[in-house]
Enzyme design. Structure first.
Site, PDB file in Angstrom:
ATOM      1  N   ARG A   1       1.001  -1.723   0.007  1.00  0.00           N
ATOM      2  CA  ARG A   1      -0.230  -0.261  -0.045  1.00  0.00           C
ATOM      3  C   ARG A   1       1.300   1.219  -0.413  1.00  0.00           C
ATOM      4  O   ARG A   1       0.942   1.991   1.034  1.00  0.00           O
ATOM      5  CB  ARG A   1      -1.173   0.483   1.748  1.00  0.00           C
ATOM      6  CG  ARG A   1      -2.167  -1.306   1.511  1.00  0.00           C
ATOM      7  CD  ARG A   1      -3.122  -1.082   0.737  1.00  0.00           C
ATOM      8  NE  ARG A   1      -4.282  -1.950   0.430  1.00  0.00           N
ATOM      9  CZ  ARG A   1      -4.039  -3.489   0.261  1.00  0.00           C
ATOM     10  NH1 ARG A   1      -3.073  -3.999  -0.603  1.00  0.00           N
ATOM     11  NH2 ARG A   1      -4.685  -4.417   0.237  1.00  0.00           N
TER      12      ARG A   1
ATOM     13  N   SER B   1     -10.295  -0.568   4.219  1.00  0.00           N
ATOM     14  CA  SER B   1      -9.767  -1.187   5.003  1.00  0.00           C
ATOM     15  C   SER B   1      -8.967   0.597   5.561  1.00  0.00           C
ATOM     16  O   SER B   1      -8.803   1.092   4.693  1.00  0.00           O
ATOM     17  CB  SER B   1      -8.877  -1.714   4.706  1.00  0.00           C
ATOM     18  OG  SER B   1      -9.014  -3.296   3.968  1.00  0.00           O
TER      19      SER B   1
ATOM     20  N   GLU C   1      -4.752   4.071   6.750  1.00  0.00           N
ATOM     21  CA  GLU C   1      -4.311   3.717   5.258  1.00  0.00           C
ATOM     22  C   GLU C   1      -5.197   4.778   4.685  1.00  0.00           C
ATOM     23  O   GLU C   1      -3.824   5.683   3.190  1.00  0.00           O
ATOM     24  CB  GLU C   1      -5.053   2.165   4.383  1.00  0.00           C
ATOM     25  CG  GLU C   1      -4.588   1.659   3.478  1.00  0.00           C
ATOM     26  CD  GLU C   1      -5.659   0.434   2.888  1.00  0.00           C
ATOM     27  OE1 GLU C   1      -4.753  -0.259   3.127  1.00  0.00           O
ATOM     28  OE2 GLU C   1      -6.220   0.975   1.602  1.00  0.00           O
TER      29      GLU C   1
END
Ligand code: EPU
Length: 350
Positions: free
Chosen positions: A164, A246, A346
């Protein structure tokens, strides 16, 4: 080049948070961007690049000039015995692009079906799901340097992909000197889809589906359908319930730290990584702290997946970015107190 004033960003962020852009420009081509850059106040204006707004928490009105990336177009650039080279404009919707490649007979992106957002945002955080990350199918991208107006192309190594993560998430003065956050926009992305196609079925829930086939090899369409079914069963559809996927990354720890946690919580979900470190399931830890289904203000924790924070307000009274961040901090504190792990968000907080 038209710059719109006081534009509501509520339809443009998947959380459905109500905020305004003081100034917003829709970029439908490279020329749009260059025309905007030729305007006299360009150099002094701070900028915010907006793709699908699916990985973003807006904590207030945006004073920066919002560049809404709407460059379209998708095409096959090359078909070889070893694979297909396919290109899409940054403003294409990711899932529609995945479905289109499959319909054309160029499989390879099906494990990443239904990930919200645009093609141009996909490399920024190296999106991934069910055993495949963008970097596994990435070929190269084009962008424009917002300081100089120059076009550039980057290959996978130059994008500095991580979990990520990429150079587009790091500021230019970051210790990783390649940082490009705010400095460049992605205009087009190319994907290399290898032939012959091989299904990626290592993820537990896909393994279960394969077992039902009793030895038959699934088709790309079948894998696509399975992924859509799994996602729909546990992730909220942002068109119905506002969310940013998420909310935290799955943290990585040393084997010693993991052993220490297992000694106290034997059920902790963990995956050994090839480099010897261990990835922990953040969703499991948040769930273990009792957060699933909990609400704070108008923000909540999704009842089927504790890693997903959701908008519990209405279209007229949505949650605020402040409420989301208050909830996120409370979750971070309780996970830290129980497991000694600091969860890292995130999404980008604006
Ligand atoms: N779990 C719980 N309780 C929960 C949530 C999860 O016990 O409330 C457990 C699950 O049972 C499972 C483990 O934790 O054993 C991992 O859960 P899951 O398989 O749902 O995956 P994840 O690690 O929570 C990651 C990605 C998702 C991606 C899925 C599938 C991150 C931060 N998230 O989630 O990506 O779709 O794997 O590959 O890496 C996103 O980044 O926005 C995203 C949705």
């Amino acid at each position: 080049m038209l710059v719109e004033k006081q534009v509501s960003l509520q339809p443009y962020n998947s959380f459905g948070i109500s905020a305004r852009a003081q100034k917003l420009a829709r970029i439908t081509s490279e020329d749009d961007l260059l025309a905007l850059m030729a305007q006299p106040d360009w150099t002094v204006t701070p900028r915010l690049i907006l793709g699908g707004g699916s990985n973003m928490v807006l904590t207030g009105d945006v004073k920066a000039l919002v560049l809404k990336m709407e460059i379209k177009g998708r095409r096959l650039l090359d078909a070889q015995e070893k694979g297909w080279l396919v290109e899409a404009g940054a403003g294409e919707v990711w899932h529609d692009f995945v479905a289109w490649t499959l319909a054309q007979g160029w499989p390879g992106l099906e494990n990443m079906a239904l990930i919200p957002g645009t093609v141009g945002a996909a490399p920024v955080q190296n999106i991934g799901a069910y055993g495949v990350e963008l970097q596994d199918r990435f070929h190269s991208l084009d962008g424009i340097d917002l300081e100089t107006g120059r076009s550039f192309s980057l290959d996978a190594a130059q994008c500095g992909f991580g979990y990520r993560d990429s150079v587009f998430k790091h500021a230019p003065d970051d210790s990783r000197s390649l940082g490009m956050a705010g400095r460049a926009v992605i205009t087009r992305v190319r994907f290399w889809l290898p032939r012959p196609w091989k299904p990626e079925l290592g993820y537990l829930e896909l393994e279960r589906k394969v077992a039902e086939l009793a030895g038959a090899v699934p088709s790309p369409q079948q894998v696509f359908d399975w992924v859509c079914e799994i996602r729909r069963s546990k992730l909220p559809d942002p068109a119905v319930i506002g969310n940013a996927g998420s909310f935290f990354k799955n943290p990585t720890v040393t084997p010693e730290q993991c052993a220490d946690i297992i000694a106290r919580d034997p059920k902790v979900v963990h995956y050994p990584l090839p480099d010897g470190s261990v990835k922990l399931a953040a969703g499991w830890m948040i769930d273990a702290c009792g957060w699933k289904g909990k609400t704070m203000g108008h923000a909540g924790v999704y009842e089927k997946q504790a890693l997903v924070l959701i908008n519990k307000g209405t279209a007229e009274h949505p949650c605020t970015g402040g409420e989301v961040m208050t909830l996120a901090k409370a979750i971070q504190t309780s996970v830290y107190e129980r497991f000694g792990i600091r969860l890292e968000p995130e999404p980008v907080v604006v």
